[in-house]
Design an enzyme around this catalytic site. Structure first.
Site, PDB file in Angstrom:
ATOM      1  N   ILE A  59     -35.121  33.221 -72.506  1.00  0.00           N
ATOM      2  CA  ILE A  59     -35.007  33.751 -74.190  1.00  0.00           C
ATOM      3  C   ILE A  59     -36.161  33.872 -75.542  1.00  0.00           C
ATOM      4  O   ILE A  59     -36.206  34.839 -76.384  1.00  0.00           O
ATOM      5  CB  ILE A  59     -34.460  32.446 -75.451  1.00  0.00           C
ATOM      6  CG1 ILE A  59     -34.854  31.305 -75.044  1.00  0.00           C
ATOM      7  CG2 ILE A  59     -32.517  32.898 -74.469  1.00  0.00           C
ATOM      8  CD1 ILE A  59     -34.136  30.801 -75.647  1.00  0.00           C
ATOM      9  N   HIS A  69     -41.068  25.588 -63.809  1.00  0.00           N
ATOM     10  CA  HIS A  69     -40.963  26.615 -63.190  1.00  0.00           C
ATOM     11  C   HIS A  69     -42.328  27.583 -63.681  1.00  0.00           C
ATOM     12  O   HIS A  69     -42.916  27.181 -64.110  1.00  0.00           O
ATOM     13  CB  HIS A  69     -39.944  27.006 -64.831  1.00  0.00           C
ATOM     14  CG  HIS A  69     -40.625  26.442 -65.923  1.00  0.00           C
ATOM     15  ND1 HIS A  69     -41.043  25.817 -66.253  1.00  0.00           N
ATOM     16  CD2 HIS A  69     -41.267  27.127 -66.884  1.00  0.00           C
ATOM     17  CE1 HIS A  69     -41.383  25.072 -67.798  1.00  0.00           C
ATOM     18  NE2 HIS A  69     -42.127  26.715 -68.284  1.00  0.00           N
ATOM     19  N   HIS A  98     -43.554  31.296 -64.249  1.00  0.00           N
ATOM     20  CA  HIS A  98     -43.005  32.731 -65.111  1.00  0.00           C
ATOM     21  C   HIS A  98     -43.590  33.757 -64.787  1.00  0.00           C
ATOM     22  O   HIS A  98     -44.119  34.027 -63.663  1.00  0.00           O
ATOM     23  CB  HIS A  98     -43.582  32.777 -66.273  1.00  0.00           C
ATOM     24  CG  HIS A  98     -43.742  31.766 -67.635  1.00  0.00           C
ATOM     25  ND1 HIS A  98     -42.835  31.638 -68.818  1.00  0.00           N
ATOM     26  CD2 HIS A  98     -44.383  29.974 -67.462  1.00  0.00           C
ATOM     27  CE1 HIS A  98     -43.060  30.692 -69.181  1.00  0.00           C
ATOM     28  NE2 HIS A  98     -43.548  29.600 -68.643  1.00  0.00           N
TER      29      HIS A  98
HETATM   30  P1  AMP Z   1     -43.366  26.254 -71.073  1.00  0.00           P
HETATM   31  O1  AMP Z   1     -42.684  25.349 -70.852  1.00  0.00           O
HETATM   32  O2  AMP Z   1     -44.425  25.933 -72.072  1.00  0.00           O
HETATM   33  O3  AMP Z   1     -43.693  27.416 -69.767  1.00  0.00           O
HETATM   34  O4  AMP Z   1     -42.291  27.356 -71.892  1.00  0.00           O
HETATM   35  C1  AMP Z   1     -41.367  27.029 -71.583  1.00  0.00           C
HETATM   36  C2  AMP Z   1     -40.807  28.808 -72.368  1.00  0.00           C
HETATM   37  O5  AMP Z   1     -39.292  28.509 -71.726  1.00  0.00           O
HETATM   38  C3  AMP Z   1     -40.900  29.753 -73.061  1.00  0.00           C
HETATM   39  O6  AMP Z   1     -41.292  30.714 -72.536  1.00  0.00           O
HETATM   40  C4  AMP Z   1     -38.914  29.589 -73.470  1.00  0.00           C
HETATM   41  O7  AMP Z   1     -38.627  30.745 -74.266  1.00  0.00           O
HETATM   42  C5  AMP Z   1     -38.075  29.551 -72.354  1.00  0.00           C
HETATM   43  N1  AMP Z   1     -37.118  28.713 -72.287  1.00  0.00           N
HETATM   44  C6  AMP Z   1     -36.791  27.417 -73.444  1.00  0.00           C
HETATM   45  N2  AMP Z   1     -35.397  27.207 -74.096  1.00  0.00           N
HETATM   46  C7  AMP Z   1     -34.586  28.609 -72.762  1.00  0.00           C
HETATM   47  C8  AMP Z   1     -33.840  28.951 -72.633  1.00  0.00           C
HETATM   48  N3  AMP Z   1     -32.487  27.809 -72.760  1.00  0.00           N
HETATM   49  N4  AMP Z   1     -33.328  29.950 -71.475  1.00  0.00           N
HETATM   50  C9  AMP Z   1     -34.257  31.018 -71.618  1.00  0.00           C
HETATM   51  N5  AMP Z   1     -35.778  30.292 -71.357  1.00  0.00           N
HETATM   52  C10 AMP Z   1     -35.728  29.732 -72.041  1.00  0.00           C
END
Ligand code: AMP
Length: 133
Positions: free
Chosen positions: A30, A93, A95
């Site tokens: 998002i 996750h 990216h």
């Molecule tokens: P990180 O844990 O540092 O890898 O970052 C988590 C990623 O998840 C960030 O890029 C957020 O923008 C993304 N994120 C968090 N909540 C959501 C959501 N509800 N839907 C999609 N992406 C998300």
């Protein structure tokens, strides 16, 4: 308590889904670094990617490779960059970020602002490419 990503998999929180199978799920970030920035997760909730059992770990990367091919087919880019951070969401996750330059992979830069319509268009294009594989 379930992670925000487990709640997405359960359908309790909406997401722009691009691909899914029995064990893995992929959806648009998002706060994207670039159009098509996608997250790939195991449905099994484990915080740290290197704590995944070997089968899930290998399956996650195999699924991510298929999603990356779909991202590359749907979003104009030189290649798809890969990163694992997990600084924000404690659910493993990967990216996938469409790249034009190496600067596109800088997580400190300002994120893209996209309309819901644009997110939906991108997700649909990636999903179509994934389903054609
Ligand atoms: P990180 O844990 O540092 O890898 O970052 C988590 C990623 O998840 C960030 O890029 C957020 O923008 C993304 N994120 C968090 N909540 C959501 C959501 N509800 N839907 C999609 N992406 C998300």
């Amino acid at each position: 308590m379930a992670s925000i990503f487990s709640r997405i998999v359960a359908g309790e929180i909406p997401s722009w889904k691009v691909a899914e199978d029995a064990d893995f799920y992929a959806f648009l970030d998002i706060n994207p670094l670039a159009e098509g920035h996608t997250l790939v997760i195991p449905k099994k909730e484990v915080d740290y990617i290197f704590d995944l059992d070997p089968e899930t770990y290998a399956g996650l990367w195999q699924f991510a490779a298929r999603v990356a091919a779909a991202v590359r087919a749907a979003v104009p880019c030189k290649r798809v960059g890969v990163a694992v951070l997990g600084m924000e969401v404690p659910h493993a996750h990967i990216h996938l970020v469409p790249l034009q330059t190496e600067g596109d992979m800088d997580f400190r830069k300002e994120k893209k602002q996209l309309t819901p319509e644009r997110f939906a268009q991108i997700a649909s294009a990636i999903a179509d490419a994934f389903n054609k594989q």
